[in-house]
Design an enzyme around this catalytic site. Sequence first.
Site, mmCIF file in Angstrom:
data_model
loop_
_atom_site.group_PDB
_atom_site.id
_atom_site.type_symbol
_atom_site.label_atom_id
_atom_site.label_comp_id
_atom_site.label_asym_id
_atom_site.label_seq_id
_atom_site.Cartn_x
_atom_site.Cartn_y
_atom_site.Cartn_z
ATOM 1 N N GLU A 144 0.804 -1.234 0.000
ATOM 2 C CA GLU A 144 0.000 0.000 0.000
ATOM 3 C C GLU A 144 0.837 1.286 0.000
ATOM 4 O O GLU A 144 0.518 2.232 0.719
ATOM 5 C CB GLU A 144 -0.951 -0.006 1.208
HETATM 6 C C1 ACM Z 1 -1.895 -5.377 3.968
HETATM 7 O O1 ACM Z 1 -2.979 -5.853 4.350
HETATM 8 N N1 ACM Z 1 -1.810 -4.089 3.689
HETATM 9 C C2 ACM Z 1 -0.699 -6.189 3.816
#
Ligand code: ACM
Length: 539
Positions: free
Chosen positions: A356
């Site tokens: 992310e």
């Molecule tokens: C994640 O759930 N951002 C690895």
Amino acid sequence: MKKSGESTWKVMALMLMMVLALTPMIAVITVMTSEGGIVQTAFMSDRTANNIIPKPLSYEAGKGKFILNKNTSIYVKGNNEEETEELVKVAEFLREKLSPATGYELKVIKGENTAKGNIILTTVGGEENQGTEGYKMVTDPSGVTITAFKPEGIFRGVQTLRQSLPADIDKSTIVKGVEWSIPAATIVDKPEYSYRGLMIDVARHFFTVDEVKRQIDLAAQYKINKVHLHLSDDQGWRLEIKKYPDLTLIGGSTEVGGGPGGYYTQEQFKDIVDYAAKRYVEIIPEFDMPGHTNAALASYGFLNPDGQKKPLYTGTKVGFSTFMTDSEKTYNFIDDVIKEVSEISPSKYIHIGGDEADSTPKEGYDYFVGRVAKIAQKYGKEPIGWDPIETSPEITSDVILQNWRDSNSAAVEKKMKIITSNASKAYLDMKYNKDTPYGLDWAGLIPVETAYNWDPTDFAPKELVLGLEAPLWTEFIEDQDQMDYMIYPRLPGYAEIGWTPKASRDWEEYKVRLKGQGSRLENEGVNYYKDPEIWGSTN
Ligand code: ACM
């Protein structure tokens, strides 16, 4: 004629019912190799069939039972002095687990057992094909012998021994009037996958050393062998780095919701590592980057383009923070951090995050993850990263992918090893159903059955799968009771997926064994979710 035929039938039915009442319920297990060949057909007697999780590779019931009493000793014998000393520690672990409920202080004795009525833990006669974690446990009325190639295998076998005793063994005070018996049997066992993990996010909400140790201890009874600590995120930096004290003094000073946060000193981290090592659990530290880095950016101005510290963050958004991927200051900082951590973390792995990074330009991301992977390797560590780390051309097959979404084609192409953590199956922060009081549902609801009914090979080719890991993200998990509730009873299922070959797993049969774990978890003070599908309605 008709009448007497009817009464004969009744007598026969009555006799059959009596036989059934007197015979322990038996279940047939057919164990298949991963190639599909049947290697064992075994029978499980009632208590053991109902209780052992993960299900052993093979179980053959014997005659009678072994009864543990106050005169039982635990004999240990290794192939050399060092191994014997290691086995003494395993024996002491077992003694400590058996002591509260029985009131017995079993003797631990080094050397050959010469009498009846004892427990023997030995690597003498252990065979290489048992691997590091495999073991054989033979129980008959004269004693219990666990044999393994390595002490680690003995420790895994000790968990089977614990689960083979009545559930009251897990009570924390003396229980009178219980026969501490183990049904006679021969169990031959070894795991399908070498990586069977639990992740705890201690960054979004901080959990104390004791809270983390308790989760390690609980997980180890199900033969979980890795605990991954998510040590940094936007809301908190949780491990002391001596060269950068503000990471914890500032970055560790809060958490989601604005609570006081916290951090582990290096001494406390080493204490957690040692505690886990006594349970043959490896602690894998993670520093998430280049995104999920606000706590670091709030601690040191030099990590920001304008030289100014960012404000601390206590919300739950993701994707807004990034390290500068084109600044040597960033890489010098990361080098220092990884160097310090490598010195106190014996695991061969270090997790470098990579998920992310929505505020990091793709080109910068690709360069960054490749360069950080090399820093980890420079300090002798194998880097693990969340997807999409595998999409960087700088990432090669010596990096391990932890796959939380379903795509991994670049990793498969590069032949990277893969840890499966697919969110729709393995995320412990997902609710069980719409009424679950905590957690999230963005990856779907994960009832206990869904959590059990999958296999790593659903997501990656077998030859690339290291195993699986179940992550507990804690944006909305604030305390131990909530943590217990989300982890249990799903973790035993994940443990079984990692340990027991797919071909010998079946939900209907597993459900019965899981039901048997309820009283054990209760005795251990675990606030598990009492799923009515398994334990029936509580009303
Ligand atoms: C994640 O759930 N951002 C690895």
